[in-house]
Design a protein around this motif. Structure first.
Motif, short mmCIF file in Angstrom:
data_model
loop_
_atom_site.label_atom_id
_atom_site.label_comp_id
_atom_site.label_asym_id
_atom_site.label_seq_id
_atom_site.Cartn_x
_atom_site.Cartn_y
_atom_site.Cartn_z
N GLU A 51 0.83 -1.22 0.00
CA GLU A 51 0.00 0.00 0.00
C GLU A 51 0.86 1.27 0.00
OE1 GLU A 51 -3.49 2.12 -0.19
OE2 GLU A 51 -3.41 -0.07 -0.14
N LEU A 52 1.96 1.23 0.75
CA LEU A 52 2.82 2.41 0.87
C LEU A 52 3.90 2.48 -0.21
CD1 LEU A 52 3.37 2.55 4.74
CD2 LEU A 52 1.75 3.86 3.35
N GLY A 53 4.09 1.37 -0.92
CA GLY A 53 5.12 1.35 -1.96
C GLY A 53 6.52 1.34 -1.39
N ILE A 54 6.68 0.66 -0.27
CA ILE A 54 7.99 0.56 0.39
C ILE A 54 8.35 -0.92 0.54
CG2 ILE A 54 7.75 2.75 1.62
CD1 ILE A 54 7.03 1.13 4.14
N PRO A 55 9.64 -1.22 0.71
CA PRO A 55 10.02 -2.61 0.94
C PRO A 55 9.49 -3.12 2.28
CG PRO A 55 11.93 -1.26 0.35
CD PRO A 55 10.79 -0.32 0.59
N GLN A 56 9.03 -4.34 2.30
CA GLN A 56 8.54 -4.94 3.54
C GLN A 56 9.64 -4.98 4.60
OE1 GLN A 56 6.51 -8.67 3.06
NE2 GLN A 56 6.43 -9.05 5.25
N ALA A 57 10.88 -5.04 4.15
CA ALA A 57 12.02 -5.08 5.08
C ALA A 57 12.06 -3.84 5.98
CB ALA A 57 13.33 -5.20 4.31
N LEU A 58 11.57 -2.69 5.49
CA LEU A 58 11.53 -1.48 6.33
C LEU A 58 10.60 -1.70 7.52
CD1 LEU A 58 11.35 1.53 3.82
CD2 LEU A 58 13.19 0.98 5.41
N ILE A 59 9.49 -2.33 7.26
CA ILE A 59 8.53 -2.58 8.34
C ILE A 59 9.08 -3.63 9.30
CG2 ILE A 59 6.18 -3.32 8.89
CD1 ILE A 59 5.44 -2.26 6.03
N SER A 60 9.67 -4.67 8.75
CA SER A 60 10.29 -5.71 9.59
C SER A 60 11.38 -5.11 10.48
CB SER A 60 10.90 -6.81 8.72
OG SER A 60 9.90 -7.46 7.99
N ASP A 61 12.19 -4.25 9.90
CA ASP A 61 13.27 -3.60 10.66
C ASP A 61 12.69 -2.72 11.76
OD1 ASP A 61 16.11 -2.96 11.04
OD2 ASP A 61 15.49 -0.94 10.40
N SER A 62 11.63 -2.00 11.45
CA SER A 62 10.98 -1.16 12.46
C SER A 62 10.46 -2.00 13.62
CB SER A 62 9.82 -0.37 11.84
OG SER A 62 10.31 0.71 11.10
N ARG A 63 9.83 -3.10 13.30
CA ARG A 63 9.29 -3.97 14.35
C ARG A 63 10.44 -4.52 15.21
NH1 ARG A 63 4.41 -7.73 12.52
NH2 ARG A 63 4.07 -7.59 14.75
N ARG A 64 11.51 -4.93 14.57
CA ARG A 64 12.65 -5.49 15.29
C ARG A 64 13.27 -4.44 16.21
NH1 ARG A 64 17.77 -5.20 14.25
NH2 ARG A 64 17.53 -4.54 12.09
N ARG A 65 13.40 -3.21 15.72
CA ARG A 65 14.01 -2.13 16.50
C ARG A 65 13.05 -1.51 17.51
NH1 ARG A 65 18.48 0.88 13.57
NH2 ARG A 65 19.08 -0.49 11.87
N GLY A 66 11.75 -1.72 17.29
CA GLY A 66 10.76 -1.13 18.18
C GLY A 66 10.55 0.35 17.95
N GLU A 67 10.77 0.79 16.71
CA GLU A 67 10.59 2.21 16.37
C GLU A 67 10.05 2.33 14.95
OE1 GLU A 67 14.61 3.58 16.87
OE2 GLU A 67 15.09 3.22 14.78
N ARG A 126 10.29 3.76 11.50
CA ARG A 126 11.34 4.36 10.66
C ARG A 126 10.79 5.61 9.95
NH1 ARG A 126 15.31 0.48 8.21
NH2 ARG A 126 15.69 2.29 6.91
N ALA A 127 11.67 6.57 9.72
CA ALA A 127 11.30 7.82 9.07
C ALA A 127 10.71 7.58 7.69
CB ALA A 127 12.52 8.74 8.98
N LEU A 160 3.52 7.39 4.91
CA LEU A 160 2.17 7.58 5.46
C LEU A 160 1.69 9.02 5.29
CD1 LEU A 160 2.62 5.41 8.65
CD2 LEU A 160 0.95 4.98 6.83
N LEU A 161 2.61 9.96 5.43
CA LEU A 161 2.27 11.36 5.20
C LEU A 161 1.92 11.60 3.74
CD1 LEU A 161 2.07 14.29 6.24
CD2 LEU A 161 4.52 14.50 5.84
N GLU A 162 2.75 11.08 2.83
CA GLU A 162 2.53 11.29 1.40
C GLU A 162 1.28 10.58 0.90
OE1 GLU A 162 6.25 9.89 -0.18
OE2 GLU A 162 7.15 11.89 -0.12
N GLN A 163 1.05 9.35 1.33
CA GLN A 163 -0.06 8.55 0.80
C GLN A 163 -1.41 8.88 1.46
OE1 GLN A 163 0.14 6.31 -1.76
NE2 GLN A 163 2.30 6.80 -1.99
N PHE A 164 -1.39 9.15 2.76
CA PHE A 164 -2.63 9.30 3.51
C PHE A 164 -2.77 10.63 4.25
CE2 PHE A 164 -1.86 4.73 3.25
CZ PHE A 164 -3.09 4.25 2.84
N ALA A 165 -1.73 11.44 4.22
CA ALA A 165 -1.68 12.71 4.96
C ALA A 165 -1.82 12.50 6.46
CB ALA A 165 -2.74 13.70 4.45
N PHE A 166 -1.36 11.32 6.97
CA PHE A 166 -1.39 11.08 8.40
C PHE A 166 -0.27 11.89 9.06
CE2 PHE A 166 -3.21 6.64 7.52
CZ PHE A 166 -4.51 7.11 7.61
N ALA A 167 -0.61 12.55 10.15
CA ALA A 167 0.35 13.36 10.89
C ALA A 167 1.32 12.44 11.64
CB ALA A 167 -0.37 14.27 11.88
#
Length: 108
Positions: free
Chosen positions: A27-43, A45-46, A52-59
């Motif tokens: 949906e976001l057009g990003i590699p799944q590895a970015l999400i996996s890395d975020s989950r692993r790090r607990g943060e 990622r920018a 999310l800002l570009e696709q959905f205008a989420f703050a």
């Protein structure tokens, strides 16, 4: 700012209507590895916040904390910046006028 990843990730999935990492990445057009890395790090990622800002205008603040407006409002942000700059300009003008009066200067 301390971000509770599980809550932020749950907000992201709920707000986007995605079922999981693969769906969100597509949906976001990003590699799944970015999400996996975020989950692993607990943060979050920018790169994810930006997508999310570009696709959905989420703050980003709402994503990370669940507080404030869900959608980024550029006009609201510009009005806050404008108010801040007006205040700074008025303070600088007041200091200048005060300095000129103290030094006996004139504007001639």
């Amino acid at each position: 700012m301390e971000i509770a990843f599980p809550e932020a990730y749950a907000r992201i999935l709920e707000a986007t209507g995605c079922d999981g990492q693969a769906d969100l990445a597509q949906e976001l057009g990003i590699p799944q590895a970015l999400i996996s890395d975020s989950r692993r790090r607990g943060e979050i990622r920018a790169e994810i916040l930006l997508a999310l800002l570009e696709q959905f205008a989420f703050a980003p603040h709402w994503i990370c904390t669940g507080e404030g407006q869900r959608h980024f409002n550029a006009l609201d942000q510009l009005q806050k910046i404008n108010g801040y700059l007006k205040e700074k300009l008025e303070n600088a003008r007041s200091r200048f006028v005060s300095t000129q009066a103290h030094e006996g200067g004139s504007n001639e």
